[in-house]
Structures are given as structure tokens and as C-alpha cells.
Design an enzyme around this catalytic site. Structure first.
Site, short mmCIF file in Angstrom:
data_model
loop_
_atom_site.label_atom_id
_atom_site.label_comp_id
_atom_site.label_asym_id
_atom_site.label_seq_id
_atom_site.Cartn_x
_atom_site.Cartn_y
_atom_site.Cartn_z
N GLY A 47 22.35 7.71 26.09
CA GLY A 47 22.34 7.17 27.44
C GLY A 47 23.72 7.27 28.03
N ASP A 83 17.93 -6.31 32.60
CA ASP A 83 17.61 -4.89 32.71
C ASP A 83 16.20 -4.68 32.16
OD1 ASP A 83 17.84 -2.21 33.32
OD2 ASP A 83 19.00 -1.71 31.54
P1 ADP Z 1 20.78 2.20 26.66
O1 ADP Z 1 21.78 1.25 27.17
O2 ADP Z 1 21.33 3.55 26.40
O3 ADP Z 1 19.51 2.21 27.48
P2 ADP Z 1 19.11 1.10 24.57
O4 ADP Z 1 19.45 -0.09 23.74
O5 ADP Z 1 18.03 0.92 25.60
O6 ADP Z 1 20.44 1.64 25.21
O7 ADP Z 1 18.69 2.26 23.60
C1 ADP Z 1 18.34 3.52 24.06
C2 ADP Z 1 17.09 4.01 23.39
O8 ADP Z 1 17.26 4.06 21.99
C3 ADP Z 1 15.91 3.11 23.62
O9 ADP Z 1 15.22 3.44 24.78
C4 ADP Z 1 15.07 3.35 22.41
O10 ADP Z 1 14.28 4.49 22.57
C5 ADP Z 1 16.10 3.64 21.34
N1 ADP Z 1 16.40 2.44 20.56
C6 ADP Z 1 17.38 1.54 20.79
N2 ADP Z 1 17.38 0.56 19.87
C7 ADP Z 1 16.35 0.85 19.04
C8 ADP Z 1 15.81 0.21 17.88
N3 ADP Z 1 16.35 -0.91 17.39
N4 ADP Z 1 14.78 0.80 17.27
C9 ADP Z 1 14.24 1.92 17.76
N5 ADP Z 1 14.70 2.57 18.84
C10 ADP Z 1 15.73 2.04 19.47
MN MN Z 2 17.87 1.09 27.66
#
Ligand code: ADP
Ligand code: MN
Length: 515
Positions: free
Chosen positions: A261, A404
Site C-alpha cells: 500500500g 478507516d
Molecule cells: P494498508 O494501510 O496498506 O491498507 P492494511 O493493514 O490494510 O494496510 O494491510 C493491507 C492488506 O494486507 C490488507 O488489505 C490485507 O489484504 C493484508 N493484510 C494485512 N494484515 C493482514 C493479516 N493480519 N492477515 C492477512 N492479511 C492481512
Molecule cells: Mn488497508
């Protein structure tokens, strides 16, 4: 000494036999050849001048943007890691030896000498939070002379016709020659430094510019090579952190990247063994690496700088530390949610800007986001009521607003919805907390109304249901105005009474807005 320079050695071409035997010996082979014509070229000089003006702080650029290592070359890059670890070990021993010598020389003497400046303060060496000044480190700045000049401030030494000014040709020439030492290590200056060689300012400046541009050029090439999948990249320091986790056995293997991201990169890993018995590392982990390229975080200031939990610290911190704070914030928020029984990743460990948590999904396949999954209308309804419930819990029990919340940050796994991505979550009394909540409500409400859940409350009803407030406005504009008025009231209250906690009773009840 630059550890990466050392690490680059195995990549260098074939050299003499002694070089191939000595792991440290080969770094010279990466020399950059240049012709005199190159150096003297007017055209080049002008370009270099321009380039120089455009980038006043080469070090900052180098640290912030690369060299990146991608998620796809894990095997080869562990050589780099290994080399860095070796270098670290070497530096540590070297420093220890220095300390011993320092002690021996000083003994009990009242006047002591210090070898402080000769220590190989290694950027990766320390786990303390004080070690992060290196992003503005200027140790290799070729423009900064190491030692203060010996010419006093008046600008000359001596008397009468023996006067020697700082512009003296001989003194200046020698000084220029000595300053060549400050050029990048791979820039070969010959052994002029050992001879009594005097470089005129003109020649020195041409050389300096050339050395500088070569350094940047080689950095760029390096970056390009390693940048091929830049989106999936983490910087070498992060890699070292990850490597250490694997090395300590905490993680078994890091298999690859699940998401990149703007603000974070998420990896999948198989969990290893915990050092302590009471803590169990989940079989599969997600590693969220908060990006240390600083620009993206600027637009997120509003989430953290008004969060009183972090407010005092925020103003004093450098950008790198602020990024760590995001990671820390996510950890605290996840922990609160975990304690309330909300389905969310479980925190495994936080190291600087790297947060390890349990993986939502199975066999390296992350659970789909709610936006990507097609649910039966029954599951859709179930998901809706679960989210309504979670939002209330989040607000009332965790004292948090997600801030969010949308189908992008909810995963469907094991027949239920899991909340993720809570680094920006704030307490409801955050100056914009209620606005964030309203936005969350709008996302959720729209998603489920479009998804055909007839029971789904509209955003205003949802807001009241979650917050326990009773805002009666029947249109969005008035509703938002009332929300802002409440926030204002809260702020005034804080101004007058000095603490936000007064909005809450100590057992974590929701805020009381009408006193
Ligand atoms: P960002 O700020 O980049 O949106 P996120 O925490 O939403 O960060 O993580 C991005 C993506 O990574 C999520 O949409 C998900 O698909 C995957 N992801 C994040 N944390 C996990 C987790 N604990 N287990 C599985 N997938 C995860
Ligand atoms: Mn996210």
C-alpha cells in the site's frame, strides 16, 4: 566504513586469486574508471553543477529511496544480510578493542583521551530508539572536511612577508589532496594522498564533482537494478530487522509479499518458536512494515497529532520516529480490540516500524476483503449485524473509532468478519473522532445497502446506534454540523478543564456530551 560496500564484494567480477580468497578484498574491483577528458569536460562540469544544486543532501536521498531490495530475491539478498551481520560483529569487536585500549591508556589518570571518534558506530548495531539519526547522517559527505582547518579565523598565519593565508597555494593544494580521502571509497584517487601532491582548487573541484556524480550514478544504477519490483520493496534496514526475526527462530520463513500500500507493505511468514514459553507464535503470521519513505505519512498527521495519547511525543519527533508511532498505535489498538473479543489479528511482536501479527487466512492465502468476496444474502446479513456489533464494541469497550472502516479493511474468514488496519484509529474524543466515525458509518451503511441488506440502518441511524448519541437532524448537512458542534464543545471542555478523561467515567463508559 560502509557495510554495504563490503557486502557488495561477492558480486564483483573475477579478480586476482588473493581477492577471491579474501571475502573483504574484492570491494576494490568495483572501481569506476574515468578518463581525463570526462573530468575536464566543460559540459559535464555544468551538468554536475546543476545536479549538485538540485540535490543538496545526497545522503538523505540515498537512505530514503534505496537501494531497495525486493521480496523476490530473498535468497541472494540474505548474502547481503549475512555480510551485514558479519560486519556488525566485526565492528562490535573492533569497538570493544578500542574501549580496552582507551582504558589501558587512560588508567587512573585525571586527564583522559577518548577514541570515541574512531568507533565504528554501526547503524544497525543498536536496538535503542536513539540510533535513528543516521537518516541525516553526513559522515560520508564529500564536501565536509573531517578536521577543522588549521588556519585561524583571521585567515592567515605568520607575520610580515612570511604570512601564509588560507589561500596559500601549497597549503591549499595539500589540503585539497587530503580532502580526496573523503570521496566515496570506490572512487579511485590513486596514492596521491601518500605523496606530497598539491592539487589546485580548479583540479580539486573538477575531481570532487566527478567523484560526487559517479557516486550518485552508481547509486542510481544499483537502485534501478534492485528497484525492479519497487512496490514490493523494503529497505535494507527493514530487511535486517526481518532477517533477525528469522534468525532468532521467531519466524520460520518469510514467504512473500501479500500487499503493498501507500503506507505499508505486508508480508506473509510462517511462525517459528517463541523464546518464552508463555507466548505462542501463530503458525502463520502477517508482517506489516510501515514504509519509511516519509512523504506518504504527511497527510495522516491529523490522526495522530491530535490524539492526546501521542500528542506530547509527536511534536518532538523526527519523521522516522513518527512512523514507528504508527506501528505502535496499531499494536495498542489491536490489543484493545483483542481484549474486547473483536475478531482481529493478534499482535505477536513490534520492532521499530515492523509489526508482526497473526495471519488472517490460510496456507499463505490471505482472507479476502469484504469488497472482493461474494456472500450469500444470508451471510451478508450476518456480516452486517456482526459489524454493527463490532462498531459498538469498538466504541464502547475499546474506546476507539476505526477511522478507516470500509469493505477494504474488513476480511471475511472463518464465516465472519475480521477488522484490520487500525493504525489510524483514534479515541472518540479526538477532535475529529466523531467525524471519522460518521465517515465509517457512511461506508458501512452504503456497502450493505448496496449489497441488498434491507435491514441496514442509514448512516445517521448507524452513527447514533454506535455512539449512543441522539442526533436528530434528518439530513446529512445538519447532522454533520451537529457532530462538529459536539466536537467543538468537547474541545472547549478540554481547554477549560484540561483533561479529556473527564468525558469518560473511569470504567470506560461512552463519552457524555451533554453535561
Ligand atoms: P494498508 O494501510 O496498506 O491498507 P492494511 O493493514 O490494510 O494496510 O494491510 C493491507 C492488506 O494486507 C490488507 O488489505 C490485507 O489484504 C493484508 N493484510 C494485512 N494484515 C493482514 C493479516 N493480519 N492477515 C492477512 N492479511 C492481512
Ligand atoms: Mn488497508
Amino acid at each position: 566504513m560502509d557495510p554495504v560496500g563490503v557486502a557488495a564484494a561477492p558480486d564483483a567480477g573475477p579478480g586476482p586469486a588473493w581477492q577471491s580468497k579474501c571475502p573483504w578484498g574484492a570491494s576494490n574491483t568495483t572501481s569506476i574508471s574515468c578518463s581525463l577528458a570526462d573530468v575536464m569536460s566543460e559540459q559535464l562540469a555544468k551538468e554536475l553543477q546543476l545536479e549538485e544544486e538540485n540535490a543538496a543532501f545526497p545522503e538523505v536521498v540515498a537512505v530514503a529511496e534505496g537501494p531497495f531490495i525486493t521480496g523476490e530475491n530473498i535468497d541472494t539478498s540474505s548474502d547481503l544480510m549475512l555480510a551485514q551481520m558479519l560486519q556488525m560483529e566485526f565492528d562490535r569487536e573492533y569497538d570493544a578493542q578500542l574501549r580496552r585500549e582507551e582504558k589501558k591508556i587512560n588508567g587512573d589518570s585525571k586527564v583522559s583521551i577518548s577514541f570515541e571518534n574512531f568507533r565504528k558506530v554501526h547503524p544497525y548495531d543498536s536496538d535503542s530508539s536513539e540510533d535513528e539519526v543516521d537518516w541525516q547522517d553526513t559522515r560520508h559527505d564529500p564536501y565536509r572536511a573531517d578536521k577543522p582547518t588549521t588556519t585561524p579565523r583571521k585567515g592567515f598565519i605568520g607575520k610580515g612577508k612570511d604570512i601564509t593565508t588560507k589561500h596559500d597555494e601549497v597549503v591549499c593544494g595539500r589540503k585539497n589532496t587530503a580532502r580526496m580521502e573523503n570521496f566515496a571509497p570506490e572512487f579511485q584517487v590513486g596514492d596521491g594522498i601518500g605523496m606530497d601532491l598539491k592539487l589546485s582548487n580548479q583540479v580539486f573541484n573538477a575531481l570532487k564533482q566527478h567523484a560526487y556524480s559517479e557516486e550518485r550514478r552508481s547509486a542510481r544504477l544499483h537502485e534501478k537494478k534492485e528497484h525492479s519490483t519497487a512496490e514490493k520493496a523494503v529497505d535494507p534496514k527493514t530487511r535486517l530487522l526481518l532477517y533477525k526475526m528469522v534468525n532468532a527462530g521467531m519466524l520460520e520463513t518469510i514467504t512473500g509479499c501479500i500487499s503493498t500500500g501507500k503506507e505499508s507493505v505486508v508480508f506473509h511468514a510462517y511462525g517459528g518458536k517463541s523464546a518464552t514459553e508463555d507466548k505462542v507464535i501463530p503458525p502463520e503470521c502477517a508482517i506489516k512494515v510501515f514504509k519509511t519513505t516519509l512523504n506518504e505519512f504527511k497527510n495522516r498527521d491529523k490522526y495522530i497529532k491530535d490524539d492526546y495519547r501521542f500528542k506530547d511525543r509527536f511534536s518532538k519527533l523526527n519523521p522516522r520516529k513518527i512512523i514507528r508511532m504508527w506501528a505502535e498505535k496499531e499494536m495498542h489498538n489491536l490489543t484493545r480490540m483483542q481484549n474486547a473479543g473483536i475478531p482481529c489479528p493478534q499482535v505477536v511482536i513490534l520492532k521499530k516500524h515492523v509489526l508482526v501479527m497473526s495471519f488472517i487466512g490460510q496456507d499463505q492465502v490471505p482472507a479476502p476483503k469484504l469488497k472482493d468476496v461474494t456472500l450469500s444474502s444470508e451471510d451478508m446479513k450476518k456480516a452486517y449485524y456482526q459489524i454493527l456489533n463490532m462498531m459498538q464494541q469498538l466504541y464502547k469497550e475499546c474506546n476507539l473509532v476505526h477511522a478507516d472502516l470500509s469493505e477494504y479493511n474488513m476480511l471475511w474468514h472463518d464465516g465472519k468478519v475480521w477488522l484490520i488496519d487500525v493504525s489510524q484509529s483514534v479515541e472518540p474524543t479526538h477532535p475529529h473522532g466523531l467525524e471519522f466515525l460518521f465517515r465509517d458509518c457512511r461506508n458501512v451503511s452504503q456497502f450493505f445497502q448496496k449489497g441488498g441488506v434491507a435491514e441496514a440502518l442509514n448512516e445517521r441511524e448507524l452513527f447514533n446506534a454506535v455512539s449512543g448519541l441522539n442526533i436528530t437532524a434528518d439530513n446529512e448537512v445538519d447532522f454533520q454540523a451537529e457532530i462538529e458542534a459536539l466536537e467543538k464543545m468537547n474541545e472547549d471542555h478540554v481547554q477549560n478543564h484540561g483533561k479529556k478523561l473527564s468525558m469518560f467515567s473511569s470504567d470506560g463508559d461512552p463519552p457524555i456530551y451533554d453535561e
